[in-house]
Structures are given as structure tokens and as C-alpha cells.
Design an enzyme around this catalytic site. Structure first.
Site, short mmCIF file in Angstrom:
data_model
loop_
_atom_site.label_atom_id
_atom_site.label_comp_id
_atom_site.label_asym_id
_atom_site.label_seq_id
_atom_site.Cartn_x
_atom_site.Cartn_y
_atom_site.Cartn_z
N HIS A 9 34.55 -17.13 -73.76
CA HIS A 9 35.56 -16.57 -74.67
C HIS A 9 34.98 -15.58 -75.67
O HIS A 9 35.47 -14.46 -75.81
CB HIS A 9 36.24 -17.70 -75.46
N ASP A 24 39.94 -16.18 -67.93
CA ASP A 24 39.56 -16.52 -69.31
C ASP A 24 40.80 -16.31 -70.15
O ASP A 24 41.20 -15.18 -70.41
CB ASP A 24 38.41 -15.61 -69.80
N HIS A 25 41.44 -17.42 -70.55
CA HIS A 25 42.76 -17.29 -71.18
C HIS A 25 42.72 -16.55 -72.51
O HIS A 25 43.74 -16.03 -72.96
CB HIS A 25 43.43 -18.66 -71.34
#
Length: 515
Positions: free
Chosen positions: A265, A202-203
Site C-alpha cells: 500500500h 491493491d485496494h
């Protein structure tokens, strides 16, 4: 020198050294190497790691994709991509050395022979480049390709590391489209790799400010005693984009804002804000506490969803003074689409720390400004000392800016200079760029380094993913109901969402913070 002073003196040789484990030599195999993610994010990130001096010299990059290409052709493609997308200027002498570690392996994802040839090539790279049998597989391809890749990696013996080496797999989002598909995908991945080998990316968690939430909370004694229902009035999490679907309509039509952003996110950010202190900084200790937050989220009854969740879709409007089309007029979008491009939620966490503290979350496309931030709104000070003032005092608000302009600000009250006793809000502001004198690394740089180091702290664990889907599924099922489904509200592009999102807070006597 006495013993006490000797123990407290700092070791100058250790000052400034990182506490994380160092990345190890390995072969990084990227499945989907000719795709957009590889060219825009992954290879530029690896180059920047090398430019910062943090990449072990014995790291090989192997692109795996269907198109026929030679190593030299692939290297030229990657050079163009890095020169275009790198956050640092590309230095020719560094690139020339870096390019020698880039290779290309053409094969169909479902071709068993291609994986046998890959295994042979990786063995050869071990001998020539000293990658020590360590393998990092990155799935930069669509989720429907995961199953054949995983099965063939297992058949070729690549998912099981040799003694003294390791094998890991990084899986990109979206990880499933609901609880059932996530469980199925987890089972497929676990059939080839064990949980400790799996890194679900999950960037958002790779962003500097997201990681600094833990430091802000647990390394500063001024915040943690106030971080609870007694002192905090409410929390807001906003992820706003000025962009529309930008050619992603095929994916977005099947996902929508809730699945695309909230499930991963924004729930991840919520976990960092709301979690209890971990017993240590180990990956599982931190992830244990995050899972507890997701489990503590109060699930909605289906007939309550319309009261606590607002779904919206942008209509025609203007961004920055330029007209933009409605979502339903975008290319490849169904003209009668019910896909949400905006979601606002009122969440509650049922535990002692957060009892009765509402958490308001909103995400949307085609909003007036792009940015992601968390704002913690503290309860107002008693007005007994200043009750003669005609104005109402603002709350103290702690704002954590995830992107852009990463930093933290605190709003508080101060007396204006002058003879009159006038109180105005002022802001204490901290910016990463100015305070530390250098740009923060890109999220993918940190996440790739951590995967090479075996640090899974910033990656999602199986139970975390499945618990998040269980929460989201309730909302999705209500929206998909044939009868009494909550409405879809339109709002002009360039506005802050439908009026119903404002009413969500107005009912509680609150309002959204403007970015």
C-alpha cells in the site's frame, strides 16, 4: 462558422463521458465465495456497480467454494451480505434482477473434475446470459490455495481464452511474504496466465484520492514546476489505525506492519507521489514510471537500518477512553511476539527530482486516530521581508487525504484582519463529497470495473512487486538477525508510536504532522 471556431467548440454529446474503456460482458468466478472478502466487499461492490448503471447486463457471478450449497441458498446469503455491507440502500426490484445472475459451484480447490464441470457451466452461461466466453477469475482465498486453483484452471483449458474472448485473473494480496516467495508465486501464475492477463490487486489504488494524485500533479501547472528537491523540504506518508489485529492474529503474526502495509500500500502511494510524468495514460506507461521509483529507492546497509527504520509494538493503553490490551495479550498472539505493529522509515530516492528530499513513512495499529494521508512540506519562504516577526512561519503544506474524508488541503500564510500586521496559517480545503455532491465509489467497485474493462493501470506488475520485496527484504533480514538486530520498541496503545519514531524526524529538525 469558420474552421478554427468549429475545431475548438466542445461537442455537447461527449461532455461528461468517461474516457476509460467500458466493462464487457463476462462471467466472474470467485474462488473462496463463502469467505469474508466476498460477502463484505466483492458482491456488495458488484451490486453497487449495477445500481450506478455501469454493469453490463450480461455479467454472471459464479461462486466457487467447498461448502455444499444450491444457487438459491447462495443467493440468499449474498442478499443478506449486500443489505448489510452495501454503500447504497438495496432496491428490491434491482436486487431481484441482479440475483438471477448469481450462481454457485461447489467443489474442492484441488478437485480436477470440479473444474471440468465449471467449464461446462460457463459454456452454458455464455448461451443463456450472453457472457461471450469472457472469464474473470477472482482469487478471494488464502495464497496457499493459488497453486492448485491455477493448475486446475490450466488443465481445464479455462486460462486460455477462445478467439475473440478474454480470460483474466485477479490475485489478492499478500503477493508472497518475501522476494523468493513472490518470485515463486509469480512463476506459478505465469505458468497458467500471461502477464497481460494477471491483475495483482491493491485496494489502496482504487481509492479516489490515490488516483487523483496523478491529476493533481500533471493537470495543474501550479504544482509540477515545484515538485522537486528545489522547493520540497520533505514528504510524509501516514497510515494510522485505531483498531488492533481484530481476529487476524494468525495472519498478522507472520506478516507484521512492514509486510502487511509498507511493501504494497504505502510504496504504491509513494510511487504515485514521486513518479515522473508518463508518456501517456496507458497502463504500462504509468507502471513503467512507478517501477523506476522503487528501483531508485536507496537500499539500506544492514548496520544502518537501526538509524533509519523504527519498529514498534503497542502495549496496553486506551483508545477513545476505553482500555485495550497489549498486542502480546491479544488472542492467538505469541506472548513473546517480536512482530511489529508500528513501523516508521526515513527513505531517500536517488534520482534528480528527489535528491536529498527525505520521505518519512509510518504505519501503525492502535494509534489515536484512523486515517491515511500524504503531506508534501514545501521549503520555507525567505524571512527577509518578515524577519521582525517574533514568530516562526509554518511551511506551506499540501495534504492529500486518502481516507477517510477524501480530499486535498493546502496550508498557506495570510494576514489576520486588524490594524496589526499579524500573519497566521490558513487552509484551503477540497472535499470530494461536498465538491461533487456524491459519495466516491468503494475501491473494489473501481478495481472490478477496470478488470472487466481490461485496464491494468491500478494493478501491480510483476517487476514492481519483486522490486518492492527486494527493498523490504533487507529490513526483514536485519530484524531477524541473531546478533545486533535492531530493537523492538513498545508504546502505549493510543499514542502515536514509540519515542524513537519522533527522534527519526527530530534529528533532521522536523516533526510528524498530526492527523
Amino acid at each position: 462558422m469558420n474552421k478554427t471556431s468549429d475545431q475548438t467548440q466542445a461537442n455537447p454529446l461527449r461532455e461528461g463521458l468517461a474516457t476509460r474503456t467500458m466493462p464487457q460482458p463476462c462471467a466472474l468466478v470467485i474462488f473462496g465465495a463463502t469467505g469474508d472478502l466476498t460477502m463484505r466487499k466483492l458482491v456488495p461492490a458488484i451490486y453497487n456497480i449495477a445500481a450506478d448503471g455501469e454493469l453490463p447486463p450480461a455479467v454472471s457471478i459464479v461462486g466457487f467454494a467447498r461448502r455444499p450449497k444450491s444457487d438459491d441458498e447462495f443467493r440468499k446469503d449474498m442478499e443478506q451480505a449486500v443489505r448489510k455491507f452495501s454503500r447504497q440502500t438495496v432496491r428490491d426490484e434491482l436486487w431481484n434482477g441482479f440475483a438471477r445472475s448469481i450462481f454457485y459451484h461447489p467443489s474442492e480447490f484441488g478437485d480436477e473434475e470440479g473444474y471440468k464441470r465449471l467449464a461446462e457451466r460457463l459454456d452454458q452461461l455464455d448461451k443463456e446470459h450472453g457472457t461471450r466466453g469472457n472469464r474473470l477469475f477472482y482469487f478471494a482465498c488464502s495464497p496457499d490455495q493459488f497453486e492448485p486453483i491455477l493448475k486446475n484452471l490450466k488443465k481445464a483449458g479455462l486460462s486460455k481464452a477462445r478467439e475473440g474472448s478474454w480470460a483474466r485473473v485477479i490475485v489478492e494480496k499478500p503477493f508472497g511474504t518475501d522476494l523468493k516467495s513472490a518470485q515463486h508465486l509469480n512463476q506459478i501464475v505465469l505458468d497458467a496466465f500471461s502477464e497481460d492477463q494477471i491483475y495483482r490487486i491493491d485496494h489502496f489504488l482504487g481509492k479516489e484520492t490515490a488516483q487523483n494524485i496523478l491529476v493533481l500533479r500533471f493537470a495543474n501547472a501550479i504544482f509540477e514546476p515545484l515538485w522537486n528537491t528545489r522547493y520540497i523540504d520533505h514528504v510524509q506518508i501516514t497510515a494510522a489505525e485505531t483498531l488492533g489485529v481484530e481476529g487476524r492474529a494468525g495472519y498478522y503474526e507472520g506478516a507484521g506492519a512492514l509486510r502487511d502495509m509498507v511493501q504494497n500500500h504505502l510504496l504504491q502511494l509513494l510511487c504515485l507521489v514521486a513518479m515522473e510524468p508518463p508518456t501517456d495514460l496507458g497502463a504500462d506507461s504509468i507502471r513503467d514510471e512507478k517501477v523506476k521509483v522503487v528501483r531508485s529507492l536507496r537500499h539500506f546497509a544492514e548496520n544502518d537500518i537501526a538509524n533509519f527504520v523504527v519498529r514498534g509494538q503497542y502495549a496496553a493503553g486506551a483508545i477513545g477512553g476505553k482500555p485495550v490490551p497489549a498486542y502480546r495479550e491479544e488472542k492467538n498472539v505469541n506472548p513473546k511476539s517480536q512482530t511489529e505493529t508500528f513501523v516508521a522509515l526515513r527513505l531517500l530516492i536517488d534520482n534528480w527530482r528527489w535528491a536529498d528530499v527525505p520521505i518519512y513513512v509510518r504505519v501503525g495499529k492502535r494509534l489515536p486516530k484512523s486515517g491515511t494521508e500524504i503531506s508534501v512540506h514545501f521549503k520555507k519562504a525567505p524571512s527577509v521581508l518578515f524577519n521582525k516577526e517574533s514568530q516562526a512561519f509554518d511551511q506551506n503544506v499540501l495534504v492529500i487525504r486518502i481516507q477517510p474524508d477524501e480530499g486535498i488541503s493546502l496550508r498557506m500564510q495570510a494576514k489576520m484582519p486588524g490594524t496589526s500586521f499579524r500573519i497566521e496559517p490558513v487552509k484551503m480545503d477540497f472535499h470530494y463529497g461536498t465538491s461533487f455532491g456524491k459519495a466516491s465509489p468503494e475501491a473494489y467497485e473501481r478495481l472490478l470495473l477496470n478488470a472487466m474493462s481490461g485496464d491494468a493501470t491500478l494493478f501491480a506488475r510483476r517487476d514492481e512487486v519483486e522490486q518492492a520485496w527486494a527493498f523490504i527484504d533487507t529490513i526483514e533480514h536485519a530484524w531477524a538477525a541473531k546478533e545486533n538486530a535492531p530493537g523492538l520498541f513498545t508504546h502505549p496503545a493510543g499514542s502515536w508510536g514509540p519515542d524513537e519514531a519522533d527522534e527519526l524526524l527530530a534529528r533532521d529538525g522536523r516533526a510528524w504532522r498530526r492527523l
